[in-house]
Write a protein that holds these residues in place. Structure first.
Motif, mmCIF file in Angstrom:
data_model
loop_
_atom_site.group_PDB
_atom_site.id
_atom_site.type_symbol
_atom_site.label_atom_id
_atom_site.label_comp_id
_atom_site.label_asym_id
_atom_site.label_seq_id
_atom_site.Cartn_x
_atom_site.Cartn_y
_atom_site.Cartn_z
ATOM 1 N N TRP A 126 10.606 -3.967 -5.184
ATOM 2 C CA TRP A 126 9.651 -4.696 -4.371
ATOM 3 C C TRP A 126 8.497 -5.251 -5.195
ATOM 4 N N ARG A 127 8.486 -5.003 -6.477
ATOM 5 C CA ARG A 127 7.493 -5.650 -7.339
ATOM 6 C C ARG A 127 7.895 -7.099 -7.562
ATOM 7 N N PHE A 128 6.920 -7.965 -7.729
ATOM 8 C CA PHE A 128 7.185 -9.386 -7.950
ATOM 9 C C PHE A 128 7.273 -9.645 -9.444
ATOM 10 N N GLN A 129 8.484 -9.865 -9.926
ATOM 11 C CA GLN A 129 8.728 -10.087 -11.344
ATOM 12 C C GLN A 129 8.093 -8.978 -12.191
ATOM 13 N N ARG A 131 5.611 -7.105 -11.445
ATOM 14 C CA ARG A 131 4.163 -6.955 -11.255
ATOM 15 C C ARG A 131 3.873 -6.304 -9.909
ATOM 16 N N GLU A 132 2.897 -5.403 -9.912
ATOM 17 C CA GLU A 132 2.504 -4.708 -8.695
ATOM 18 C C GLU A 132 1.729 -5.657 -7.781
ATOM 19 N N VAL A 133 2.077 -5.657 -6.494
ATOM 20 C CA VAL A 133 1.395 -6.483 -5.499
ATOM 21 C C VAL A 133 0.663 -5.561 -4.532
ATOM 22 N N VAL A 134 -0.633 -5.772 -4.377
ATOM 23 C CA VAL A 134 -1.433 -4.992 -3.434
ATOM 24 C C VAL A 134 -2.037 -5.940 -2.405
ATOM 25 N N ILE A 135 -2.131 -5.468 -1.191
ATOM 26 C CA ILE A 135 -2.649 -6.255 -0.082
ATOM 27 C C ILE A 135 -4.031 -5.737 0.277
ATOM 28 N N GLN A 160 -28.108 -1.985 22.425
ATOM 29 C CA GLN A 160 -29.159 -1.197 23.052
ATOM 30 C C GLN A 160 -29.113 0.244 22.544
ATOM 31 N N PRO A 161 -30.269 0.834 22.245
ATOM 32 C CA PRO A 161 -30.300 2.220 21.764
ATOM 33 C C PRO A 161 -29.624 3.170 22.754
ATOM 34 N N GLY A 162 -28.815 4.053 22.221
ATOM 35 C CA GLY A 162 -28.130 5.025 23.052
ATOM 36 C C GLY A 162 -26.868 4.530 23.711
ATOM 37 N N CYS A 163 -26.496 3.276 23.454
ATOM 38 C CA CYS A 163 -25.315 2.698 24.123
ATOM 39 C C CYS A 163 -24.145 2.446 23.175
ATOM 40 N N GLY A 164 -24.327 2.698 21.906
ATOM 41 C CA GLY A 164 -23.255 2.426 20.959
ATOM 42 C C GLY A 164 -23.049 3.581 19.998
ATOM 43 N N PHE A 165 -22.210 3.333 19.014
ATOM 44 C CA PHE A 165 -21.885 4.340 18.015
ATOM 45 C C PHE A 165 -22.141 3.781 16.614
ATOM 46 N N PRO A 166 -22.377 4.653 15.630
ATOM 47 C CA PRO A 166 -22.514 4.184 14.253
ATOM 48 C C PRO A 166 -21.285 3.366 13.856
ATOM 49 N N LEU A 167 -21.537 2.276 13.116
ATOM 50 C CA LEU A 167 -20.485 1.319 12.797
ATOM 51 C C LEU A 167 -20.441 1.096 11.294
ATOM 52 N N ALA A 168 -19.258 1.206 10.717
ATOM 53 C CA ALA A 168 -19.077 1.016 9.275
ATOM 54 C C ALA A 168 -18.005 -0.036 9.035
ATOM 55 N N ARG A 169 -18.120 -0.697 7.884
ATOM 56 C CA ARG A 169 -17.126 -1.677 7.475
ATOM 57 C C ARG A 169 -16.287 -1.079 6.347
ATOM 58 N N ILE A 170 -14.987 -1.302 6.389
ATOM 59 C CA ILE A 170 -14.079 -0.768 5.384
ATOM 60 C C ILE A 170 -13.204 -1.890 4.838
ATOM 61 N N VAL A 171 -13.085 -1.930 3.520
ATOM 62 C CA VAL A 171 -12.099 -2.782 2.864
ATOM 63 C C VAL A 171 -11.091 -1.854 2.198
ATOM 64 N N HIS A 172 -9.829 -2.028 2.511
ATOM 65 C CA HIS A 172 -8.817 -1.115 1.988
ATOM 66 C C HIS A 172 -7.663 -1.898 1.373
ATOM 67 N N PHE A 173 -6.989 -1.233 0.438
ATOM 68 C CA PHE A 173 -5.846 -1.813 -0.254
ATOM 69 C C PHE A 173 -4.620 -0.958 0.022
ATOM 70 N N PHE A 174 -3.482 -1.594 0.146
ATOM 71 C CA PHE A 174 -2.233 -0.861 0.238
ATOM 72 C C PHE A 174 -1.141 -1.606 -0.502
ATOM 73 N N SER A 175 -0.162 -0.842 -0.962
ATOM 74 C CA SER A 175 0.893 -1.367 -1.810
ATOM 75 C C SER A 175 1.918 -2.128 -0.986
ATOM 76 N N LEU A 176 2.323 -3.294 -1.466
ATOM 77 C CA LEU A 176 3.382 -4.040 -0.802
ATOM 78 C C LEU A 176 4.715 -3.330 -0.941
ATOM 79 N N ALA A 177 4.920 -2.604 -2.048
ATOM 80 C CA ALA A 177 6.204 -1.952 -2.302
ATOM 81 C C ALA A 177 6.419 -0.742 -1.406
ATOM 82 N N THR A 178 5.372 0.040 -1.154
ATOM 83 C CA THR A 178 5.536 1.290 -0.411
ATOM 84 C C THR A 178 4.791 1.315 0.916
ATOM 85 N N GLY A 179 3.813 0.440 1.096
ATOM 86 C CA GLY A 179 2.994 0.474 2.302
ATOM 87 C C GLY A 179 1.915 1.532 2.272
#
Length: 277
Positions: A126-129, A131-135, A160-179
Motif C-alpha cells: 500500500w506504499r506509493f512507489q 514511499r509512506e503515505v500519511v493522511i 453563554q457561560p454554563g451552557c457549553g463544554f471546553p472545546l479543543a482542536r485536534i490535527v491527526h495523522f493516520f497511515s494510508l497503508a494500515t489506517g
C-alpha cells in the motif's frame, strides 16, 4: 499498488503471525508501558492500578460493547482470579482516578508504538512507489466541564457561560497503508496559532524525508508547501479555494497536469523563524 490477494501462503502466514503477536501485546498488560514510563520520567508505585494495568483496562473498555468502567473493573477481577491474585474492590473510583493520572506523553508514545506495530504487521504494497503515505485531517472534541479544562481549552466566545463544554482542536495523522493513527497535535479551538495549519507545523519535524502527506485543500498554503519542501516531504492536495489558478499559463505536462508557481505572500508567517527567498 499491487493486488493484495497475490501473497504466497508463507507470506500470508507471516503477516497473520505478526498481527496475532500485535493483538496479544495490545490486549494483555505489557511491560512496554513500564519502559515508556521510565523513559518519560513518570514514577508510580506498584499497586493494583499500575500504568500497565490501567492502559490495558482502558483499551479493553474502549473495545468492549459496554464501554462502562464497571464492566472493565469486573474483567480485571476475573483476570486477577485467573492469575491467582487477590480480588480487588469492585468500586470504579480507583480505576477512574488512575486513568486520569496517565500522562499525555505516555499516550503519545503508545500511539507511535501502535502505529509502528501495525506497520510491521501490515502490507507494504500500500506504499506509493515504496514511499509512506500519511493522511492529515482536523476535528474538534469536547471534554469534561472542569475548571482546569475551561482554562486550558475555553469555549467559543459567543457561548453563554454554563451552557457549553471546553472545546479543543485536534490535527491527526493516520497511515494510508494500515489506517492506524500515527501522531496528533491538540490546541485551543480559537486564538492565535490555533488553526489546523498551525498545529500541523508543530508536527512536521517528526516526518521523514520522502514521505507523502495527503490532505484536503485547506492545507494547500504557500508556507506549508515551503516548509514541506525544506524537509523533503511532498504534499498532495487540491488547490486552496482562495487561490485562482489560470491553466492557460504555466508549464503544461499533460492532460490536467501543469506546473504552477506560488509566489510568497506579502504577509509574513511566524513559522519558527523561517525565511524564504
Amino acid at each position: 499498488m499491487s493486488d493484495q490477494f497475490n501473497a504466497s501462503p508463507q507470506e500470508a502466514q507471516s503477516k497473520f503471525r505478526n498481527v496475532s503477536i500485535f493483538v496479544s501485546e495490545l490486549l494483555l498488560p505489557s511491560g512496554g508501558v513500564a519502559a515508556i514510563c521510565q523513559e518519560i520520567g513518570f514514577s508510580f508505585r506498584q499497586r493494583v492500578y499500575s500504568p500497565m494495568i490501567v492502559v490495558w483496562m482502558f483499551v479493553m473498555q474502549t473495545l468492549s460493547a459496554d464501554h462502562s468502567c464497571q464492566q472493565v473493573v469486573t474483567r480485571l477481577n476475573a483476570w486477577r482470579r485467573a492469575q491467582e491474585l487477590p480480588r480487588s474492590s469492585g468500586d470504579t473510583t480507583s480505576y477512574c482516578q488512575a486513568r486520569r493520572r496517565l500522562p499525555i506523553a505516555l499516550l503519545q508514545r503508545l500511539l507511535a508504538w501502535t502505529a509502528r506495530k501495525c506497520d510491521e504487521a501490515g502490507v507494504g504494497d500500500w506504499r506509493f512507489q515504496g514511499r509512506e503515505v500519511v493522511i492529515v485531517d482536523g476535528t474538534t472534541v469536547t471534554m469534561a466541564d472542569t475548571r482546569a479544562n475551561q482554562v486550558a481549552y475555553p469555549q467559543i466566545a459567543n457561548q453563554q457561560p454554563g451552557c457549553g463544554f471546553p472545546l479543543a482542536r485536534i490535527v491527526h495523522f493516520f497511515s494510508l497503508a494500515t489506517g492506524a493513527a500515527t501522531m496528533f497535535a491538540m490546541g485551543r479551538y480559537a486564538g492565535k496559532e490555533t488553526g489546523e495549519t498551525s498545529l500541523l507545523r508543530t508536527l512536521l519535524s517528526q516526518f521523514h524525508a520522502g514521505e507523502i502527506v495527503l490532505a484536503d485543500r485547506y492545507y494547500a498554503s504557500f508556507w506549508l508547501l515551503a516548509l514541506s519542501e525544506l524537509r523533503g516531504i511532498d504534499i498532495v492536495a487540491r488547490a486552496h479555494h482562495l487561490r485562482k489558478i489560470d491553466f492557460r499559463r504555466g508549464l503544461r505536462q499533460g492532460d490536467c497536469d501543469q506546473v504552477v508557481s506560488y509566489s510568497k505572500p506579502q504577509r509574513g508567517c511566524h513559522c519558527h523563524g523561517l525565511t524564504w527567498q
